[in-house]
Scaffold this active site. Structure first.
Site, short mmCIF file in Angstrom:
data_model
loop_
_atom_site.label_atom_id
_atom_site.label_comp_id
_atom_site.label_asym_id
_atom_site.label_seq_id
_atom_site.Cartn_x
_atom_site.Cartn_y
_atom_site.Cartn_z
N ASP A 85 18.56 -8.82 -4.61
CA ASP A 85 17.17 -8.82 -4.15
C ASP A 85 16.30 -8.11 -5.18
O ASP A 85 15.64 -8.75 -5.99
CB ASP A 85 17.07 -8.14 -2.78
N GLU B 218 24.06 -6.85 0.24
CA GLU B 218 22.84 -7.00 -0.57
C GLU B 218 22.59 -5.74 -1.39
O GLU B 218 22.79 -4.62 -0.89
CB GLU B 218 21.66 -7.27 0.37
N LYS C 152 12.09 -14.15 -1.67
CA LYS C 152 10.90 -13.64 -1.00
C LYS C 152 9.67 -14.22 -1.70
O LYS C 152 9.45 -13.94 -2.88
CB LYS C 152 10.85 -12.12 -1.05
N GLU D 211 11.20 -4.05 11.34
CA GLU D 211 11.75 -5.40 11.40
C GLU D 211 12.40 -5.70 12.75
O GLU D 211 13.12 -6.69 12.89
CB GLU D 211 12.73 -5.60 10.25
N ARG E 274 9.48 -10.12 4.85
CA ARG E 274 9.25 -8.77 4.35
C ARG E 274 9.09 -7.84 5.55
O ARG E 274 8.87 -8.29 6.67
CB ARG E 274 8.00 -8.69 3.47
#
Length: 442
Positions: free
Chosen positions: A317, A290, A342, A205, A371
């Site tokens: 999540d 999270e 998502k 990421e 993602r």
């Protein structure tokens, strides 16, 4: 009314070099839309099914030719002839055609590709930006970014248990300024890591994955990077992190096994782990946590929300997987105060919008997210503005598939001109003013 005349899917690659589904859709007037589907590494067990071929002789079993065939041979036959602007009817027709609760027959990756392509073609048909098509004339809120700059857990090979450490420019006045602040902090972070002899290679990421010594060192380094960039931790840039606790939860013992605590690692009960998180919140300018606990332990989530939910944003999540059934359960139980959104967890834009709307009606924030396996598709940048969601999680300040979303947000801000709004810390409507003031004064 503009009729869909052709739908075509192909196998392309995502940012990890793994196959994914790309769908192109055409209408009788010549309007065109393309959607490319992302893929996750750390996935919730209740997510919609991503259909893979399983043929080990090809892409190590990760091919998506079955999903592609499902678009070209099954979905296209059903959807050709529909009005391209009737997004709900298109999505519901695909859900019905699949006939399973988790899209296991056709694959969420097949269905989502068509859903995105249809929305883009409809926007093209109506000659309007995608965010206007999805959100109408009231789409105007630019999101506060969650920038994942340090990786641990399943996203790295180090002794850090938590998966993502993020900076949020809560004191910025615009998304352009927020992105600049994030970029400057990112480059100062790189310099600090170099000075300490750590690797500055980036992960999936775009964040760094240095071999840090424990779970606290990332927070210390982030505070230093924020200050070196010329900003005040908390007031200008706050910190968010993703525990991804299901990844280190031990089902046999019911404890959380953390290798980054103590000299030889340490195990925690849920209560002990929440106390550890509470101590981190008190010490550092934390605005959001999270997945602090395992995705199946709802009662423990209640306990964590009661203890931490007045201080910081608690994001579900893996717990919610963008599914309104799980979200409704969480709202009823008082679990979390935010949901990560998502699109490929649920598989259609219609269901994604429903989840965002349900969250906002309950006073939960909704964070539109990428993602780890991304593409050049920028749909989520338009979606977050369309829904006035106020927060986006789309990676670090490197890797083109991440930067593409930030660039699109800056374009949208330019297009909206004086009607745009960047809320920063005030977009955390799930926290009261006292909590927001505490975070920004650390």
């Amino acid at each position: 009314m503009s009729i869909i005349t052709d739908i075509y899917a192909r196998e392309v690659l995502d940012s990890r070099g793994n196959p994914t589904v790309e769908v192109e859709l055409y209408t009788e007037s010549g309007a065109f839309g393309r959607g490319i589907v992302p893929s996750g590494a750390s996935t919730g067990e209740h997510e919609a099914v991503e259909l893979r071929d399983g043929d080990k002789s090809r892409f190590m079993g990760k091919g998506v030719t079955k999903a592609v065939d499902n678009v070209n041979k099954l979905i296209a036959k059903e959807i050709v002839g529909y009005d391209v602007t009737d997004q709900r009817a298109i999505d519901q027709a695909m859900i019905k055609l699949d006939g399973t609760p988790n899209k296991a027959k056709l694959g969420a990756n097949a269905i989502l590709g068509v859903s995105i392509a249809a929305a883009r073609a409809a926007a093209d048909e109506l000659e309007m930006p995608l965010y206007n098509y999805l959100g109408g004339f009231n789409a105007h809120v630019l999101p506060t970014p969650m920038m994942n700059v340090i990786n641990g857990g399943a996203h790295a090979n180090n002794d850090v248990d938590f998966q993502e450490f993020m900076i949020m420019p809560v004191g910025a006045s615009s998304v352009k300024e927020a992105i600049r602040m994030g970029s400057e902090t990112f480059h100062n972070l790189k310099a600090i890591l170099n000075e300490r002899g750590y690797s500055t290679a980036v992960g999936d990421e775009g964040g760094f994955a240095p071999d840090l010594k424990n779970n606290e060192e990332p927070f210390e380094i982030l505070v230093e990077a924020i200050e070196r960039a010329g900003y005040k931790p908390g007031k200008d840039i706050a910190i968010a992190f993703d525990c991804a606790a299901s990844e280190f939860y031990n089902e046999e013992t019911g404890k959380y096994d953390l290798k980054g605590e103590g000299e030889n690692g340490q195990s925690f009960t849920a209560e002990e782990f929440v106390d550890l998180l509470d101590s981190i919140v008190d010490k550092y300018p934390i605005v959001s946590i999270e997945d602090p606990l395992d995705e199946n332990n709802w009662e423990d989530w209640q306990m964590a929300t009661a203890k931490l939910g007045k201080k910081v944003q608690i994001v579900g999540d893996d717990l919610f997987v963008t599914n309104t059934d799980y979200l409704a359960k969480g709202i009823k139980m008082g679990v979390a105060n935010s949901i990560l959104i998502k699109v490929n967890q649920i598989g259609t834009l219609t269901e994604t919008v429903e989840a965002i709307e349900m969250a906002k009606e309950a006073g939960y924030t909704a964070i539109v997210s990428h993602r780890s396996g991304e593409t050049e598709d920028t749909t989520i940048a338009d979606l977050v503005v369309a829904m006035n969601a106020g927060q986006i999680k789309t990676g670090s300040m490197s890797r083109t598939e991440r930067i593409a979303k930030y660039n699109q947000l800056m374009r949208i801000e330019d297009q909206l001109e004086s009607t745009s709004e960047y809320k920063g810390i005030h977009g955390f409507y799930n926290l009261d003013e006292a909590a927001r003031n505490t975070i920004t004064s650390k």
